[in-house]
Design a protein around this motif. Structure first.
Motif, PDB file in Angstrom:
ATOM      1  N   ASP A   2      -0.415  -8.773  -5.271  1.00  0.00           N
ATOM      2  CA  ASP A   2      -1.400  -8.143  -4.393  1.00  0.00           C
ATOM      3  C   ASP A   2      -0.765  -6.911  -3.747  1.00  0.00           C
ATOM      4  O   ASP A   2       0.301  -7.014  -3.131  1.00  0.00           O
ATOM      5  N   PRO A   3      -1.375  -5.724  -3.877  1.00  0.00           N
ATOM      6  CA  PRO A   3      -0.764  -4.523  -3.280  1.00  0.00           C
ATOM      7  C   PRO A   3      -0.566  -4.624  -1.778  1.00  0.00           C
ATOM      8  O   PRO A   3       0.292  -3.934  -1.205  1.00  0.00           O
ATOM      9  N   ARG A   4      -1.331  -5.494  -1.115  1.00  0.00           N
ATOM     10  CA  ARG A   4      -1.163  -5.660   0.324  1.00  0.00           C
ATOM     11  C   ARG A   4       0.172  -6.308   0.668  1.00  0.00           C
ATOM     12  O   ARG A   4       0.673  -6.156   1.789  1.00  0.00           O
ATOM     13  N   VAL A   5       0.755  -7.046  -0.294  1.00  0.00           N
ATOM     14  CA  VAL A   5       2.066  -7.643  -0.053  1.00  0.00           C
ATOM     15  C   VAL A   5       3.117  -6.547   0.072  1.00  0.00           C
ATOM     16  O   VAL A   5       3.972  -6.578   0.971  1.00  0.00           O
ATOM     17  N   ARG A   6       3.077  -5.554  -0.835  1.00  0.00           N
ATOM     18  CA  ARG A   6       4.022  -4.435  -0.739  1.00  0.00           C
ATOM     19  C   ARG A   6       3.782  -3.623   0.535  1.00  0.00           C
ATOM     20  O   ARG A   6       4.732  -3.150   1.160  1.00  0.00           O
ATOM     21  N   GLU A   7       2.526  -3.480   0.925  1.00  0.00           N
ATOM     22  CA  GLU A   7       2.228  -2.773   2.183  1.00  0.00           C
ATOM     23  C   GLU A   7       2.800  -3.539   3.369  1.00  0.00           C
ATOM     24  O   GLU A   7       3.371  -2.946   4.298  1.00  0.00           O
ATOM     25  N   HIS A   8       2.663  -4.855   3.349  1.00  0.00           N
ATOM     26  CA  HIS A   8       3.226  -5.710   4.398  1.00  0.00           C
ATOM     27  C   HIS A   8       4.740  -5.531   4.460  1.00  0.00           C
ATOM     28  O   HIS A   8       5.323  -5.370   5.548  1.00  0.00           O
ATOM     29  N   ALA A   9       5.396  -5.550   3.295  1.00  0.00           N
ATOM     30  CA  ALA A   9       6.847  -5.376   3.251  1.00  0.00           C
ATOM     31  C   ALA A   9       7.259  -4.027   3.819  1.00  0.00           C
ATOM     32  O   ALA A   9       8.247  -3.930   4.567  1.00  0.00           O
ATOM     33  N   ALA A  10       6.510  -2.991   3.494  1.00  0.00           N
ATOM     34  CA  ALA A  10       6.839  -1.653   4.007  1.00  0.00           C
ATOM     35  C   ALA A  10       6.679  -1.580   5.518  1.00  0.00           C
ATOM     36  O   ALA A  10       7.489  -0.943   6.210  1.00  0.00           O
ATOM     37  N   VAL A  11       5.652  -2.243   6.049  1.00  0.00           N
ATOM     38  CA  VAL A  11       5.466  -2.275   7.502  1.00  0.00           C
ATOM     39  C   VAL A  11       6.672  -2.932   8.169  1.00  0.00           C
ATOM     40  O   VAL A  11       7.207  -2.431   9.169  1.00  0.00           O
ATOM     41  N   LEU A  12       7.134  -4.045   7.601  1.00  0.00           N
ATOM     42  CA  LEU A  12       8.264  -4.766   8.185  1.00  0.00           C
ATOM     43  C   LEU A  12       9.551  -3.944   8.124  1.00  0.00           C
ATOM     44  O   LEU A  12      10.284  -3.824   9.116  1.00  0.00           O
ATOM     45  N   VAL A  13       9.831  -3.377   6.971  1.00  0.00           N
ATOM     46  CA  VAL A  13      11.101  -2.679   6.752  1.00  0.00           C
ATOM     47  C   VAL A  13      11.130  -1.330   7.446  1.00  0.00           C
ATOM     48  O   VAL A  13      12.102  -0.972   8.122  1.00  0.00           O
ATOM     49  N   ASP A  14      10.045  -0.555   7.297  1.00  0.00           N
ATOM     50  CA  ASP A  14      10.047   0.825   7.782  1.00  0.00           C
ATOM     51  C   ASP A  14       9.566   0.950   9.223  1.00  0.00           C
ATOM     52  O   ASP A  14      10.204   1.617  10.041  1.00  0.00           O
TER      53      ASP A  14
END
Length: 359
Positions: A2-14
């Motif tokens: 799900d592309p929202r998973v990568r978006e979630h990861a980016a929110v956490l990391v960045d």
């Protein structure tokens, strides 16, 4: 994925942790969140950071806890060493079965908390964030389909956090300037506490994701009165309902619950600081509009107040000021949507869930 998973990861990391190439990152996660773990590793790799994943499997932990003699718990030196070496800690919630540890004795869990207190204290000194992966066990407890729960989680995570920060700043200012808070809800809650000299903090997307609260720390000896937490608390796989606490001179002197009073008692007996408050939080995230038995979300709901038994939040405590210390930090929620008010220094700042600056 799900592309929202990568978006979630980016929110956490960045956005939350602002990770850089030189950072050593610990990821603590259940196996059910492996998609998010993969996405985090991908993003960390793009930045050149160095991750270490610690799997947090509730089935394995249950087996360990039930086999362990509480008297044999000791400080896990290897875990402490890893935490001391880390720059960033990302913790992920998610469960196939939220009741997996419900048959572990409360005294066992309290003994473990006491033994791990140095690990906890080290972790909170790092850059850290707690988040949630939309797992089926959590969806089931929230009485939602897995897909609907995923929408709920990602809608709460992916929002305009700068606008949320500005909204919450109004409440933070009231907490910064105030000296005494009174919380009244129906005939069951009338609690006062001093916040004089304590800092107000704005949770808008760093240590919690989703975020959405204004919070501070009461002076531990100042809390007086009675409170009924009318929203359930899911703790150690059990549901604590209608928890009532009576405070005198800042300490719990009487308590009750509709069920699992033994778990409440074991929590209060964890250590000396477990009977005093370490946080006053005010939920302000209007996009979290339903109760889901997940404190990360539920404590952020608009129209709620939460109080935490145990360890005080260091960021709220000025240098040289005494605050509560404990191996636990347990949040519980009061619904403030009806027949309720929050007063600061005698002035009503929220009535039936509506803040004065919203009128």
């Amino acid at each position: 994925m799900d592309p929202r998973v990568r978006e979630h990861a980016a929110v956490l990391v960045d956005d939350c942790m602002d990770v850089a190439a030189e950072d050593d990152v610990i990821v603590i996660a259940p196996s059910v969140a492996d998609d998010l773990v993969v996405a985090l590793h991908e993003r960390l790799g793009e930045l050149g950071a160095h991750p270490l994943t610690l799997w947090n499997d509730s089935t394995a932990l249950r087996a360990y806890f039930r086999a362990m003699d509480p008297a044999d718990f000791r400080l896990p030196e290897h875990e402490l060493a890893a935490m001391e070496a880390a720059d960033v800690v990302i913790m992920i919630g998610g469960s196939e079965n939220v009741a997996e540890t419900s048959d572990v004795a409360p005294e066992t869990m309290s003994a473990r908390s006491r033994a791990r207190e140095p690990v906890f204290n080290t972790r909170v000194e790092k850059r850290w964030v707690i988040t949630q992966h939309p797992a089926p066990g959590n969806a089931q407890k929230a009485e939602m389909s897995t897909d609907a729960y995923a929408d709920f989680v990602y809608d709460a995570v992916n929002k305009d956090w700068e606008a949320q920060r500005e909204f919450q700043a109004q409440m933070v200012q009231l907490l910064e300037e105030g000296e005494e808070v009174r919380i009244v809800s129906g005939d069951t809650t009338d609690l006062t506490m001093s916040i004089a000299g304590m800092h107000g903090e704005n949770d808008a997307g760093t240590a919690n994701m989703p975020a959405g609260e204004a919070f501070t720390v009461p002076r531990p000896e100042s809390v007086e009165g009675e409170v009924l937490f009318d929203k359930p608390l899911l703790r150690q796989g059990r549901e604590l309902t209608d928890v009532s606490l009576t405070f005198e001179d800042g300490r719990v002197v009487d308590y009750d619950a509709a069920e699992h009073v033994d778990l409440l008692e074991a929590t209060l007996d964890t250590d000396e600081g477990a009977r005093s408050l370490g946080e006053l939080g005010i939920g302000m995230n209007r996009d979290i509009d339903r109760f889901t038995y997940n404190m990360l979300f539920d404590e952020k709901m608009g129209d709620t107040v939460h109080l935490a038994l145990g360890d005080a939040i260091d960021d709220c405590v000025p240098e040289g000021t005494t605050a509560n210390e404990s191996a636990i930090h347990v949040d519980m929620i009061v619904d403030m949507s009806e027949d309720s008010r929050i007063e600061i220094d005698g002035e009503v700042v929220q009535q039936n869930g509506t803040f004065v600056f919203e009128q």
